[in-house]
Design a protein around this motif. Structure first.
Motif, PDB file in Angstrom:
ATOM      1  N   GLU A  32      48.299  53.200  49.750  1.00 37.14           N
ATOM      2  CA  GLU A  32      48.501  51.953  48.997  1.00 37.14           C
ATOM      3  C   GLU A  32      47.269  51.701  48.152  1.00 37.14           C
ATOM      4  N   ASN A  33      47.473  51.394  46.880  1.00 38.03           N
ATOM      5  CA  ASN A  33      46.341  51.057  46.019  1.00 38.03           C
ATOM      6  C   ASN A  33      45.902  49.637  46.331  1.00 38.03           C
ATOM      7  N   ARG A  34      44.804  49.518  47.058  1.00 41.02           N
ATOM      8  CA  ARG A  34      44.336  48.189  47.465  1.00 41.02           C
ATOM      9  C   ARG A  34      43.466  47.522  46.404  1.00 41.02           C
ATOM     10  N   ILE A  35      43.202  48.216  45.283  1.00 41.10           N
ATOM     11  CA  ILE A  35      42.518  47.570  44.152  1.00 41.10           C
ATOM     12  C   ILE A  35      43.596  46.861  43.340  1.00 41.10           C
ATOM     13  N   SER A  49      39.108  47.100  56.547  1.00 43.75           N
ATOM     14  CA  SER A  49      39.625  48.361  56.012  1.00 43.75           C
ATOM     15  C   SER A  49      41.033  48.258  55.442  1.00 43.75           C
ATOM     16  N   ASP A  50      41.711  47.133  55.636  1.00 38.09           N
ATOM     17  CA  ASP A  50      43.040  46.934  55.051  1.00 38.09           C
ATOM     18  C   ASP A  50      43.069  45.819  54.015  1.00 38.09           C
ATOM     19  N   ALA A  51      41.911  45.229  53.721  1.00 34.16           N
ATOM     20  CA  ALA A  51      41.869  44.124  52.754  1.00 34.16           C
ATOM     21  C   ALA A  51      42.116  44.628  51.339  1.00 34.16           C
ATOM     22  N   HIS A  52      42.675  43.772  50.511  1.00 31.13           N
ATOM     23  CA  HIS A  52      42.813  44.069  49.092  1.00 31.13           C
ATOM     24  C   HIS A  52      41.477  43.817  48.392  1.00 31.13           C
TER      25      HIS A  52
END
Length: 440
Positions: A168-171, A214-217
């Motif tokens: 998943e692109n978290r940026i 580690s899962d934050a956007h």
């Protein structure tokens, strides 16, 4: 020297202009000490009319103060050579631009709506040359990885490493106030490291270099250039953009690993006022203390704000054992210019391994600091700051109803006291596990 017209402007309008701008005006005439007397009048006139100074003008917040003041500013900029208005920030009743000494004098004389004029001084990345230590790993073991939260990194940009984009692109957003690019990038490398300190998932290291959230956007806001520097107005523009887009991207936390000498009172510092506004609008703001230690009174702006969370650097000796922890010698100490105790808390900031931005400025000049193919080691309060931002995201995942003041209280009450002076350690070393517990 005092007879020079530019110096007269600095002296005559002292209450309306900040210390940095006064020094810049006076400094512009210093080379004239070596100018022959018969040329000094002409040189003084040239400096007065043609030498430009980058400024940030703050207008009074009274009714129509901003509208009236900005109209006068625009008129004066239009009628004087080399002067212009660059950025407008209605939220903060401010505008940036360039003015000559002559135009500055006219603005001060003809605008009653000015609160203060600041030199649009430079801010820079606070780089000095982890997760187990902070006990954030205990929260991760219990499923708290910052999921559902968003951290804005106001810095040099963010390289789209697989640690941010795999699966998943978290940026989720990228805003560039330097080159106006739309795709995420980082030509310096500092911002990418900071993003990794807060929210890297360690994909390229099989989880070895995993950050607290580690899962934050991630929202990348590029306010510093390739060399790691940017004007005061860019920092305000970045904060303003985050506030404007807070709901669209669910921005919860601002991480600012940057600063400028904290030589103005917090009530008279436009960047401090901007971070305070973000705090009051529900954003957790985490800022670096600075790297001017071990001298006292060296906290950087905006870390001088008494509201936000100001982070100093801990040297954890690369072990999770707390008995050998010390405060990094470079970590700035309080008190602030307002005699406020700072920093608020410490986090690891020495030899922190995080995501590398290939072919960036720091990557090229610090080849010896590369770790494997995808990471790089850096030190500074810059690294400690996003680590705390990541822990804030973990705490928000635990309880989304907590306000910024609640998060700050939990961090400080959960910190481990190192037995040092408060202006060296704040409340002590951050302990995510204790901060998440039921505190009394």
């Amino acid at each position: 020297m005092f007879h020079f017209s530019t110096v007269k402007v600095a002296r005559a309008y002292g209450p309306l202009i900040d210390t940095h701008l006064r020094h810049a005006l006076i400094g512009a005439t210093r080379p004239m000490r070596f100018t022959p007397c018969f040329l000094q009048t002409y040189t003084d006139l040239w400096i007065r009319k043609l030498k430009v100074f980058p400024v940030l003008v703050k207008f009074k917040t009274a009714a129509h103060g901003y509208q009236n003041g900005s109209a006068v500013f625009q008129h004066i900029a239009n009628t004087h050579m080399r002067c212009q208005v660059r950025q407008s920030f209605p939220r903060f009743s401010s505008q940036s631009g360039t003015l000559t000494a002559q135009a500055l004098e006219k603005l001060c004389n003809n605008c009653d709506d000015i609160e203060k004029i600041y030199l649009n001084r430079s801010f820079s990345a606070l780089l000095h040359t982890a997760t187990e230590t902070t006990r954030a790993s205990f929260l991760q073991d219990n499923g708290m990885t910052g999921d559902g939260t968003t951290i804005a990194i106001l810095d040099t940009g963010v390289h789209p490493s697989a640690d941010f984009t795999e699966s998943e692109n978290r940026i989720v957003a990228f805003k560039d106030f330097i080159n106006d690019e739309t795709e995420a990038y980082d030509d310096n490398g500092h911002g990418t490291h900071c993003a990794g300190d807060a929210a890297g998932n360690g994909h390229l290291s099989d989880g070895r270099y995993m950050a607290p959230a580690s899962d934050a956007h991630i929202v990348g806001v590029k306010v510093l250039d390739k060399s790691g520097a940017g004007p005061l107005s860019n920092i305000i523009a970045g904060i303003d953009w985050c506030l404007e887009n807070k709901d669209e991207y669910n921005i919860d936390i601002l991480s600012l690993s940057l600063g400028s000498p904290g030589s103005e009172s917090a009530d008279d510092d436009p960047v401090v006022q901007a971070v305070n506004q973000a705090w009051e609008e529900g954003m957790i703001v985490v800022a670096a203390a600075g790297n001017e230690g071990p001298s006292a009174g060296t906290i950087s702006s905006p870390g001088t704000s008494p509201q936000i969370i100001t982070v100093g650097a801990l040297d954890d000796q690369n072990t999770p054992d707390r008995s050998d922890d010390t405060v990094a010698s470079f970590s700035s100490r309080g008190p602030t210019i307002d005699n406020e105790t700072k920093p608020d808390i410490l986090a690891p900031g020495v030899d922190i391994v995080s995501v590398r931005s290939p072919r960036s400025f720091l990557d090229k000049v610090s080849k010896s600091s590369r770790v494997d193919d995808d990471y790089i080691s850096m030190s500074g309060t810059s690294m400690a700051t996003p680590i705390v931002a990541g822990i804030c995201a973990q705490l928000l995942e635990l309880n989304a109803e907590w306000e910024p003041d609640d998060i700050k209280t939990r961090l400080l009450e959960g910190a481990e006291n190192l037995g040092l002076d408060e202006n060296t350690q704040g409340a002590g070393s951050v302990n995510a596990m204790e901060s998440a517990a039921d505190l009394e």
